[in-house]
Design an enzyme around this catalytic site. Structure first.
Site, PDB file in Angstrom:
ATOM      1  CG  HIS A 495     -31.915   8.898  -6.875  1.00  0.00           C
ATOM      2  ND1 HIS A 495     -32.285   7.819  -7.641  1.00  0.00           N
ATOM      3  CD2 HIS A 495     -32.166  10.021  -7.337  1.00  0.00           C
ATOM      4  CE1 HIS A 495     -32.668   8.892  -9.011  1.00  0.00           C
ATOM      5  NE2 HIS A 495     -32.767   9.947  -8.259  1.00  0.00           N
ATOM      6  CD  GLU A 496     -32.162  13.237  -4.593  1.00  0.00           C
ATOM      7  OE1 GLU A 496     -31.613  14.076  -5.495  1.00  0.00           O
ATOM      8  OE2 GLU A 496     -33.179  12.870  -5.205  1.00  0.00           O
ATOM      9  CG  HIS A 499     -28.914  13.406  -8.594  1.00  0.00           C
ATOM     10  ND1 HIS A 499     -28.730  13.334  -9.978  1.00  0.00           N
ATOM     11  CD2 HIS A 499     -30.121  12.932  -8.388  1.00  0.00           C
ATOM     12  CE1 HIS A 499     -29.796  12.629 -10.398  1.00  0.00           C
ATOM     13  NE2 HIS A 499     -30.762  12.538  -9.608  1.00  0.00           N
TER      14      HIS A 499
END
Length: 703
Positions: A495-496, A499
């Site tokens: 997920h990160e 980003h």
């Protein structure tokens, strides 16, 4: 691991792979060789190198942080003063917009250089200075947002409509909008009212959260009332004088009990007590909502939800209601089947006692244990930290055409922090830098997150590259045994990293639209999208390998179990979330709502006839409505639905296809916040986004 002599010969460690045709075992061995070397090599040389293109300073002392903060404020004031003095008949892009845009781009990395130390520094003095610097800078930013003289000049330029290009037009409109959302288009009397309302709102929001934090209520249970809880959990509980176990109303105590305790009455008592915490917060929330509505009306909106949604992808409360209601209705059939299964399980275990909402966690867990048979403790042994990281690098490279190269002897704030350049795999052009501060240490921010340090933008005609920090608390090697990740943390890292890629690949001209400074409804879509790779066999094999023999990844049958587990009872779980999102949206669109009555009305309507647990008061312990997500609780589901559509239509059969990944990079990630997110997604998908893929994924993999 390479020998020490071999390490010394390497000046640069490159994490770059091509193709997927080699055997998985060989690929894993190559991947982990690169990353283990690169991440675990101890820096021998104390000489620090200048980082080309970065204005981030990562080695400031406490006094230097405060001096830099004062310099930032002084320079910002100087530029704002100059803009304010431009005669209204002389306004131009060059003397109004460009100075402010360049100020934002140049000062963002300096501001971040002051404040990121709060989360990572090992020095208390530096942390205190960082917190003080943030306070000074925030106060200055607040004062700038209230400068009527600057607003008047920008408004005069906007009225001329002499745009350099569409992005400059969007930037100018965003400047005007931000001033007006702060009340600069109001009379001085109304601005004073608005400021007073905002101060009251801030105070009440903090009071709501503080009330929850200060709650110390606990319950006492005998061992026979806690049957089903692991012995290690019972040993962790404090014992009262009467020999009973003391259970606090904190999630780390409540969650295990409602999921594992075999005694139905205990689960009900704990769920009821947890759901009626801080009853004083009901009046706090009612006052908060009333003040928010007053604010929005002063600013020309009918209600607070319209004020919040005006600048988000959802755009209006009507669209949010339509989205939530359609989602709930489309999930009803599957949710009914799920509930029937759980009711049958309870009947077998507890007889004919009625099924309540408090039974959901326990019987969902029971079903999952019986049907999926996933041992997450054993699964953890297949996710050594370095192997997971190498696999993520590999996937991001193959999908998005990125190369990671470690910069040796970099200036960092801790010996275990590592710095990488990220470049375009085909051209070699540097796109940005990433600091990895991944390993557990005391005093560091406790969660996995991404912190933008410098936004990509064009300054004086030249490209300013992006710089980003990834923070985590990953386990370190102990006695030769590598740090092992729970599966949930593997998902968090995917997920990160999405980003990170989004921040690095964003090619907006203005820092305001670059990095992660984009529509909040759009921000999480790439991150939710990349989570899908954690549940597919090929990527799972790339990030997994038994810690004693990394050439043995997890088996296909385990991959399939994880995929089915992911969506286990997802319809019921989502309906519960929709319930809270609807509550949030209703109280922020309607005046004088009976919050207790609203929950009692919504609960059976959404939850297939299950009534709200008697004695609970969810509005008093729902922190998202108090701070940060008010009128926007829907946003997480919104992102997940759109991410499911993107994955299903473009990536599901092209998991490591660089052609599709590069299209996503150029058409979505590179666009930033300067374009309408609906248009960005429609251009990539070739059609309007749909809810259907999200529903299908739950229906196919559900009961």
């Amino acid at each position: 691991m390479e020998g020490e002599e071999s390490k010394k010969k390497k000046n640069v460690n490159i994490i770059a792979f091509t193709g997927v045709g080699v055997g998985v075992a060989a690929l894993l061995a190559i991947a982990v060789n690169f990353v283990v070397t690169s991440i675990n090599t101890h820096k021998k040389n104390s000489r620090k190198k200048v980082l080309p293109g970065s204005n981030v300073n990562v080695s400031l002392s406490a006094s230097e942080i405060l001096r830099l903060a004062d310099h930032i404020v002084a320079k910002s004031k100087e530029v704002h003063d100059a803009v304010a003095l431009v005669p209204l008949d002389k306004v131009a892009y060059s003397n109004v917009i460009m100075p402010l845009a360049e100020l934002e781009a140049k000062q963002f990395p300096l501001v971040q250089s002051c404040i990121f130390f709060r989360w990572v520094s090992t020095s208390e003095d530096v942390k205190k200075a960082s917190a003080e610097a943030e306070k000074r800078i925030d106060a200055h930013i607040s004062s700038c947002s209230n400068r009527e003289d600057v607003y008047r000049v920008i408004k005069a330029f906007a009225a001329r409509a002499e745009w350099m290009d569409l992005e400059a037009k969007q930037y100018t409109k965003s400047l005007v909008r931000d001033f007006e959302r702060n009340g600069l288009n109001l009379t001085s009397t109304k601005r004073e009212q608005l400021q007073h309302l905002k101060e009251q709102i801030d105070d009440l929001s903090m009071q709501y959260i503080q009330n929850l934090n200060d709650d110390t209520e606990s319950l006492l249970f005998s061992e026979s009332e806690l049957v089903g809880l692991p012995m290690e959990f019972l040993k962790s509980l404090e014992k009262a004088d009467i020999g009973k176990f003391k259970v606090s109303l904190r999630s780390h105590h409540v969650s295990p009990i409602v999921e594992l305790c075999k005694v139905g009455s205990t689960r009900r008592i704990v769920a009821t007590a947890y759901g009626r915490r801080c009853e004083i917060n009901l009046s706090v929330l009612q006052n908060l909502v009333e003040l928010r509505h007053k604010c929005s009306r002063l600013l020309g909106h009918a209600n607070y939800a319209d004020y919040i949604l005006d600048i988000r992808m959802a755009n209006s409360s009507q669209k949010v209601f339509e989205f939530l209601e359609e989602l709930s209705n489309r999930l009803t059939s599957l949710a009914s089947r799920e509930l029937s299964v759980l009711k049958e399980l309870k009947k077998k275990e507890e007889g004919d006692s009625p099924f309540g909402v408090e039974d959901l966690p326990y019987y969902v867990k029971r079903y999952e244990d019986q049907e999926h048979n996933l041992d997450f403790g054993a699964l953890k042994e297949y996710f050594p930290v370095n192997l997971v990281l190498s696999g993520i690098f590999k996937i991001c490279q193959d999908l998005f055409g990125l190369r990671y190269e470690e910069i040796p002897d970099a200036d960092v704030w801790h010996p275990r922090v590592h710095l990488y350049s990220i470049s375009d795999l085909s051209s070699g052009e540097i796109l940005g830098y990433i600091y990895l501060d991944l390993y557990s240490r005391e005093g560091k921010y406790a969660h996995t997150c991404v912190v933008p340090l410098q936004n990509g933008s064009f300054v004086n005609g030249a490209r300013q590259i992006a710089v980003v920090l990834l923070i985590s608390q990953l386990p370190t090697e102990v006695d030769g045994r590598p740090g092992l990740l729970p599966f949930s943390e593997v998902v968090n890292l995917f997920h990160e990293f999405a980003h990170v890629v989004h921040h690095i690949c964003n090619l907006s001209s203005f820092a305001r639209f670059s990095g992660l400074r984009i529509d909040p409804d759009f921000l999480e879509i790439p991150a939710k999208l990349l989570e899908n790779w954690c549940y597919e066999s090929i990527p799972l094999k790339l990030v997994s390998g038994f810690h004693q023999d990394i050439t043995k990844p997890i088996k296909d049958e385990v991959c399939e179990k994880l995929k089915r587990w992911r969506h286990s009872f997802s319809a019921l779980k989502l309906k519960q979330e929709v319930l809270y999102c609807l509550f949030d949206q209703i109280i922020h669109t309607t005046e004088n709502v009976d919050m207790v009555g609203l929950f009692k009305h919504l609960h059976p309507q959404i939850m297939l006839g299950l009534p709200m647990l008697e004695g609970t008061n969810p509005a008093s312990c729902f922190p998202r409505t108090a701070l940060g997500y008010e009128a926007a609780c829907y946003s997480r589901i919104w992102s997940e639905v759109l991410a499911a559509d993107i994955f299903s239509s473009r990536f599901h059969h092209n998991l490591l296809d660089e052609h599709v990944g590069m299209q996503f990079r150029s058409k979505v990630l590179a666009q930033g916040g300067s374009k309408d997110p609906h248009k960005i997604l429609s251009d990539f998908l070739g059609r309007e986004p749909s809810i259907q893929a999200f529903i299908d994924s739950r229906t196919v993999l559900g009961l």
